[in-house]
Design an enzyme around this catalytic site. Structure first.
Site, PDB file in Angstrom:
ATOM      1  N   GLU A 115       6.949  21.120  39.571  1.00  0.00           N
ATOM      2  CA  GLU A 115       7.977  22.085  39.238  1.00  0.00           C
ATOM      3  C   GLU A 115       7.978  22.364  37.745  1.00  0.00           C
ATOM      4  O   GLU A 115       7.711  21.478  36.939  1.00  0.00           O
ATOM      5  CB  GLU A 115       9.338  21.596  39.728  1.00  0.00           C
ATOM      6  CG  GLU A 115       9.420  21.765  41.231  1.00  0.00           C
ATOM      7  CD  GLU A 115      10.621  21.097  41.868  1.00  0.00           C
ATOM      8  OE1 GLU A 115      11.029  21.567  42.931  1.00  0.00           O
ATOM      9  OE2 GLU A 115      11.143  20.121  41.322  1.00  0.00           O
ATOM     10  N   CYS A 128       9.797  23.912  30.414  1.00  0.00           N
ATOM     11  CA  CYS A 128       9.587  22.481  30.636  1.00  0.00           C
ATOM     12  C   CYS A 128       8.438  22.321  31.620  1.00  0.00           C
ATOM     13  O   CYS A 128       8.536  22.775  32.762  1.00  0.00           O
ATOM     14  CB  CYS A 128      10.882  21.874  31.185  1.00  0.00           C
ATOM     15  SG  CYS A 128      10.735  20.119  31.545  1.00  0.00           S
ATOM     16  N   CYS A 135       4.311   9.724  38.597  1.00  0.00           N
ATOM     17  CA  CYS A 135       4.168   8.961  37.355  1.00  0.00           C
ATOM     18  C   CYS A 135       3.898   7.507  37.731  1.00  0.00           C
ATOM     19  O   CYS A 135       4.515   6.994  38.666  1.00  0.00           O
ATOM     20  CB  CYS A 135       5.464   9.063  36.542  1.00  0.00           C
ATOM     21  SG  CYS A 135       5.360   8.305  34.909  1.00  0.00           S
ATOM     22  N   CYS A 139      10.289   3.781  35.415  1.00  0.00           N
ATOM     23  CA  CYS A 139      11.603   3.723  34.765  1.00  0.00           C
ATOM     24  C   CYS A 139      12.664   3.748  35.869  1.00  0.00           C
ATOM     25  O   CYS A 139      12.613   4.607  36.756  1.00  0.00           O
ATOM     26  CB  CYS A 139      11.757   4.891  33.807  1.00  0.00           C
ATOM     27  SG  CYS A 139      10.451   4.892  32.551  1.00  0.00           S
ATOM     28  N   CYS A 142      14.759   6.972  36.753  1.00  0.00           N
ATOM     29  CA  CYS A 142      14.044   8.252  36.879  1.00  0.00           C
ATOM     30  C   CYS A 142      13.490   8.387  38.283  1.00  0.00           C
ATOM     31  O   CYS A 142      12.792   7.497  38.774  1.00  0.00           O
ATOM     32  CB  CYS A 142      12.903   8.306  35.861  1.00  0.00           C
ATOM     33  SG  CYS A 142      11.823   9.740  36.067  1.00  0.00           S
ATOM     34  N   GLY A 194       5.742  13.138  34.851  1.00  0.00           N
ATOM     35  CA  GLY A 194       4.577  12.429  34.337  1.00  0.00           C
ATOM     36  C   GLY A 194       4.702  11.956  32.907  1.00  0.00           C
ATOM     37  O   GLY A 194       5.587  12.380  32.170  1.00  0.00           O
ATOM     38  N   GLU A 195       3.803  11.045  32.549  1.00  0.00           N
ATOM     39  CA  GLU A 195       3.751  10.516  31.183  1.00  0.00           C
ATOM     40  C   GLU A 195       2.583  11.215  30.472  1.00  0.00           C
ATOM     41  O   GLU A 195       1.418  10.908  30.735  1.00  0.00           O
ATOM     42  CB  GLU A 195       3.552   8.984  31.232  1.00  0.00           C
ATOM     43  CG  GLU A 195       3.192   8.335  29.915  1.00  0.00           C
ATOM     44  CD  GLU A 195       4.088   8.739  28.749  1.00  0.00           C
ATOM     45  OE1 GLU A 195       5.302   8.522  28.800  1.00  0.00           O
ATOM     46  OE2 GLU A 195       3.557   9.305  27.767  1.00  0.00           O
ATOM     47  N   SER A 226       7.235  14.553  25.122  1.00  0.00           N
ATOM     48  CA  SER A 226       8.123  13.416  25.328  1.00  0.00           C
ATOM     49  C   SER A 226       7.340  12.261  25.947  1.00  0.00           C
ATOM     50  O   SER A 226       6.675  12.423  26.965  1.00  0.00           O
ATOM     51  CB  SER A 226       9.275  13.818  26.265  1.00  0.00           C
ATOM     52  OG  SER A 226      10.064  12.690  26.571  1.00  0.00           O
ATOM     53  N   SER A 248      11.513   8.549  24.819  1.00  0.00           N
ATOM     54  CA  SER A 248      12.533   8.101  25.767  1.00  0.00           C
ATOM     55  C   SER A 248      12.954   6.702  25.346  1.00  0.00           C
ATOM     56  O   SER A 248      12.395   5.717  25.798  1.00  0.00           O
ATOM     57  CB  SER A 248      11.944   8.079  27.186  1.00  0.00           C
ATOM     58  OG  SER A 248      11.699   9.388  27.598  1.00  0.00           O
ATOM     59  N   PHE A 249      13.944   6.628  24.490  1.00  0.00           N
ATOM     60  CA  PHE A 249      14.321   5.348  23.894  1.00  0.00           C
ATOM     61  C   PHE A 249      15.255   4.570  24.831  1.00  0.00           C
ATOM     62  O   PHE A 249      14.953   3.480  25.266  1.00  0.00           O
ATOM     63  CB  PHE A 249      14.957   5.607  22.522  1.00  0.00           C
ATOM     64  CG  PHE A 249      14.776   4.449  21.579  1.00  0.00           C
ATOM     65  CD1 PHE A 249      13.523   4.074  21.153  1.00  0.00           C
ATOM     66  CD2 PHE A 249      15.868   3.723  21.137  1.00  0.00           C
ATOM     67  CE1 PHE A 249      13.345   2.995  20.294  1.00  0.00           C
ATOM     68  CE2 PHE A 249      15.707   2.641  20.279  1.00  0.00           C
ATOM     69  CZ  PHE A 249      14.444   2.279  19.857  1.00  0.00           C
ATOM     70  N   HIS A 250      16.400   5.153  25.093  1.00  0.00           N
ATOM     71  CA  HIS A 250      17.295   4.721  26.182  1.00  0.00           C
ATOM     72  C   HIS A 250      17.953   3.348  26.093  1.00  0.00           C
ATOM     73  O   HIS A 250      18.792   3.031  26.933  1.00  0.00           O
ATOM     74  CB  HIS A 250      16.602   4.821  27.549  1.00  0.00           C
ATOM     75  CG  HIS A 250      16.046   6.178  27.878  1.00  0.00           C
ATOM     76  ND1 HIS A 250      16.671   7.350  27.539  1.00  0.00           N
ATOM     77  CD2 HIS A 250      14.905   6.559  28.530  1.00  0.00           C
ATOM     78  CE1 HIS A 250      15.953   8.377  27.957  1.00  0.00           C
ATOM     79  NE2 HIS A 250      14.884   7.924  28.547  1.00  0.00           N
ATOM     80  N   ASN A 325      21.467  12.220  35.258  1.00  0.00           N
ATOM     81  CA  ASN A 325      21.517  13.062  36.455  1.00  0.00           C
ATOM     82  C   ASN A 325      21.240  12.189  37.665  1.00  0.00           C
ATOM     83  O   ASN A 325      20.163  11.618  37.783  1.00  0.00           O
ATOM     84  CB  ASN A 325      20.478  14.189  36.354  1.00  0.00           C
ATOM     85  CG  ASN A 325      20.850  15.172  35.253  1.00  0.00           C
ATOM     86  OD1 ASN A 325      21.977  15.657  35.203  1.00  0.00           O
ATOM     87  ND2 ASN A 325      19.924  15.426  34.349  1.00  0.00           N
ATOM     88  N   CYS A 368      17.146  17.667  34.181  1.00  0.00           N
ATOM     89  CA  CYS A 368      16.257  16.524  33.898  1.00  0.00           C
ATOM     90  C   CYS A 368      16.313  15.487  34.996  1.00  0.00           C
ATOM     91  O   CYS A 368      17.390  15.057  35.391  1.00  0.00           O
ATOM     92  CB  CYS A 368      16.741  15.766  32.670  1.00  0.00           C
ATOM     93  SG  CYS A 368      16.315  16.483  31.154  1.00  0.00           S
TER      94      CYS A 368
HETATM   95  N1  SAH Z   1       7.513  10.743  30.976  1.00  0.00           N
HETATM   96  C1  SAH Z   1       8.032  11.302  29.800  1.00  0.00           C
HETATM   97  C2  SAH Z   1       8.519  12.729  29.934  1.00  0.00           C
HETATM   98  C3  SAH Z   1       9.286  13.139  31.162  1.00  0.00           C
HETATM   99  S1  SAH Z   1      10.977  12.830  31.360  1.00  0.00           S
HETATM  100  C4  SAH Z   1       9.116  10.416  29.248  1.00  0.00           C
HETATM  101  O1  SAH Z   1       9.549   9.510  29.930  1.00  0.00           O
HETATM  102  O2  SAH Z   1       9.494  10.628  28.109  1.00  0.00           O
HETATM  103  C5  SAH Z   1      11.972  13.752  30.200  1.00  0.00           C
HETATM  104  C6  SAH Z   1      13.254  13.000  29.859  1.00  0.00           C
HETATM  105  O3  SAH Z   1      14.194  12.955  30.958  1.00  0.00           O
HETATM  106  C7  SAH Z   1      12.958  11.553  29.487  1.00  0.00           C
HETATM  107  O4  SAH Z   1      13.669  11.161  28.338  1.00  0.00           O
HETATM  108  C8  SAH Z   1      13.447  10.812  30.707  1.00  0.00           C
HETATM  109  O5  SAH Z   1      13.720   9.483  30.388  1.00  0.00           O
HETATM  110  C9  SAH Z   1      14.669  11.621  31.109  1.00  0.00           C
HETATM  111  N2  SAH Z   1      15.119  11.392  32.481  1.00  0.00           N
HETATM  112  C10 SAH Z   1      14.402  10.971  33.551  1.00  0.00           C
HETATM  113  N3  SAH Z   1      15.201  10.849  34.644  1.00  0.00           N
HETATM  114  C11 SAH Z   1      16.429  11.220  34.269  1.00  0.00           C
HETATM  115  C12 SAH Z   1      17.685  11.324  34.941  1.00  0.00           C
HETATM  116  N4  SAH Z   1      17.797  11.030  36.240  1.00  0.00           N
HETATM  117  N5  SAH Z   1      18.758  11.740  34.244  1.00  0.00           N
HETATM  118  C13 SAH Z   1      18.636  12.083  32.935  1.00  0.00           C
HETATM  119  N6  SAH Z   1      17.484  11.992  32.248  1.00  0.00           N
HETATM  120  C14 SAH Z   1      16.393  11.576  32.885  1.00  0.00           C
HETATM  121 FE1  SF4 Z   2       7.563   8.399  34.124  1.00  0.00          FE
HETATM  122 FE2  SF4 Z   2       9.037   9.442  32.113  1.00  0.00          FE
HETATM  123 FE3  SF4 Z   2      10.102   9.056  34.558  1.00  0.00          FE
HETATM  124 FE4  SF4 Z   2       9.530   6.968  33.018  1.00  0.00          FE
HETATM  125  S1  SF4 Z   2      11.056   8.595  32.575  1.00  0.00           S
HETATM  126  S2  SF4 Z   2       9.063   7.159  35.214  1.00  0.00           S
HETATM  127  S3  SF4 Z   2       7.667   7.659  32.008  1.00  0.00           S
HETATM  128  S4  SF4 Z   2       8.452  10.469  34.049  1.00  0.00           S
END
Ligand code: SAH
Ligand code: SF4
Length: 391
Positions: A115, A128, A135, A139, A142, A194-195, A226, A248-250, A325, A368
């Site tokens: 998508e 985007c 992936c 995480c 995600c 994806g990463e 990202s 993606s620090f988190h 989300n 996201c």
């Molecule tokens: N794989 C890469 C890029 C894709 S995700 C990465 O992890 O950076 C883009 C952003 O959305 C990342 O910061 C990811 O951590 C965040 N993300 C993933 N799932 C999410 C969710 N359910 N709610 C909010 N943000 C989310």
């Molecule tokens: Fe993959 Fe990014 Fe999702 Fe982590 S946040 S599982 S690296 S897409």
């Protein structure tokens, strides 16, 4: 583990497969195209010029038909058409949200789907895009991370997402004209599925094509990649792509980050921050975006906000707070608006921009982390219906 250890992710070692059937001109680097043209008999001396001409048709004018390449002889056009194709990924469906967000479901070779989301704002339009189907990283917040990886996208499929959106926005200039209007598609973020740094070469080549001044000509300042923190590839990103970086620090402790972003076990916070410190200088970019998903009771305390500020001290940064989300079966809840506000205020008072990412296109599930889940759900319910009705 040390940052110099080789990356052993299976996906990283998947060879860059040649396209099946006729080779696609979309996705070739200039050098690859030159070689391909020489192989069909283009004299060595002309190959560079022909590459330049074809490049402009493909990427400046968005032409998908050899016959429209009027500065090439008919014979040469016929030879090109016999040998090559000009192919974008296939657009399956397009949904438009009440807020103008467009979500494209795109089919790539092998029948896989990704998508792509276009988000219009007053001063820009951001696309985007995805770099992998699924992936390999897991995480825990995600949804993409719960899917099994199918494959890396090719260079052509990555740049093809941008081209397909420009087709839909009717943004290619008419041959022979110049447009001064602001661009509808002005920014690209690699924040879909994806990463990107586990598909480094294809992502790099696709972004170099998107930045090429004789083609799509997006500034590297308007492209943001990202990553979850693939430390050894961060320096390469600065040197070989030079785009903006988001991370993606988190989380602010290794304990919590190990749970949320498990790649942290391999490259923990201290190593990640070291790699980030040199990024702005090497890439000559302004600041790094720290993405921080707000999870109720997990990473959203005042103490986390203060620790975050201490950790990133000295790094030119912007902190992008992303309200979580939710997706079916997700083990977390979104932090309350008050909590997000309090966290944002602490970060802001320390001198950092702390925008809270507004979920866009929620009515079409384009926010996201929601991307693939809806498609999967739709498919599941179709399967369910088939089962229920005995079809
Ligand atoms: N794989 C890469 C890029 C894709 S995700 C990465 O992890 O950076 C883009 C952003 O959305 C990342 O910061 C990811 O951590 C965040 N993300 C993933 N799932 C999410 C969710 N359910 N709610 C909010 N943000 C989310
Ligand atoms: Fe993959 Fe990014 Fe999702 Fe982590 S946040 S599982 S690296 S897409």
């Amino acid at each position: 583990m040390s940052a110099s250890a080789p990356i052993t992710q299976d996906v990283h070692t998947i060879p860059r497969k040649p396209a099946e059937g006729k080779p696609n001109l979309i996705g070739m680097t200039r050098d690859q195209m030159k070689v391909a043209l020489t192989e069909i008999g283009t004299p060595e001396k002309q190959a560079k010029m022909r590459t330049g001409q074809i490049w402009q048709w493909l990427y400046h004018w968005g032409i998908a038909d050899f016959d429209a390449m009027t500065n090439l002889s008919k014979d040469y056009r016929a030879r090109l058409a016999e040998t090559f194709v000009i192919a974008r990924p296939e657009l399956v469906t397009k949904q438009v949200s009440d807020d103008g967000t467009r979500k494209y479901l795109v089919r790539i070779a092998g029948g896989h789907e990704v998508e792509v989301v276009y988000i219009p704002e007053t001063d820009r339009g951001t696309l985007c895009i995805s770099s992998q189907v699924g992936c390999t990283l897991t995480c825990s917040f995600c949804h993409t991370g719960t899917q099994k990886l199918v494959r890396n996208l090719t260079t052509s499929e990555i740049v093809g997402q941008i081209m397909l959106a420009r087709d839909d926005l009717e943004e290619w200039p008419q041959p022979g004209t110049r447009s001064e209007a602001p661009r509808l598609l002005s920014n690209v973020v690699l924040m879909g599925m994806g990463e990107p740094l586990y598909n480094f070469e294809n992502v790099r080549d696709a972004m170099l094509i998107a930045m090429d001044p004789e083609g799509i000509s997006l500034s590297r300042r308007r492209i943001t990649l990202s990553t979850s923190g693939v430390v050894p590839e961060i320096a390469r990103t600065a040197q070989e792509i030079g785009c903006q970086l988001a991370v993606s620090f988190h989380a602010t402790t290794d304990d919590v980050r190990n749970k949320l972003v498990p790649i942290n076990k391999r490259w923990p916070i201290a190593e990640l921050l070291d790699a980030l410190r040199s990024y702005p200088k090497v890439s000559n970019s302004e600041r790094i975006t720290f993405e921080y998903v707000m999870l109720d009771g997990v990473n959203d305390s005042d103490e986390d906000a203060r620790r975050l500020i201490r950790l990133i001290k000295g790094i030119p940064a912007k902190i992008n707070l992303i309200p979580f989300n939710e997706w079916p079966g997700a083990p977390y809840k979104r932090s309350s608006n008050n909590r997000i506000r309090a966290f944002a205020d602490i970060v802001y008072d320390a001198g950092y921009a702390s925008p809270v990412r507004k979920p866009r296109g929620e009515d079409i599930m384009a926010a996201c982390g929601q991307l693939k889940s809806e498609t999967e759900r739709a498919r599941k319910s179709r399967a369910q219906i088939a089962q229920d009705t005995g079809l």
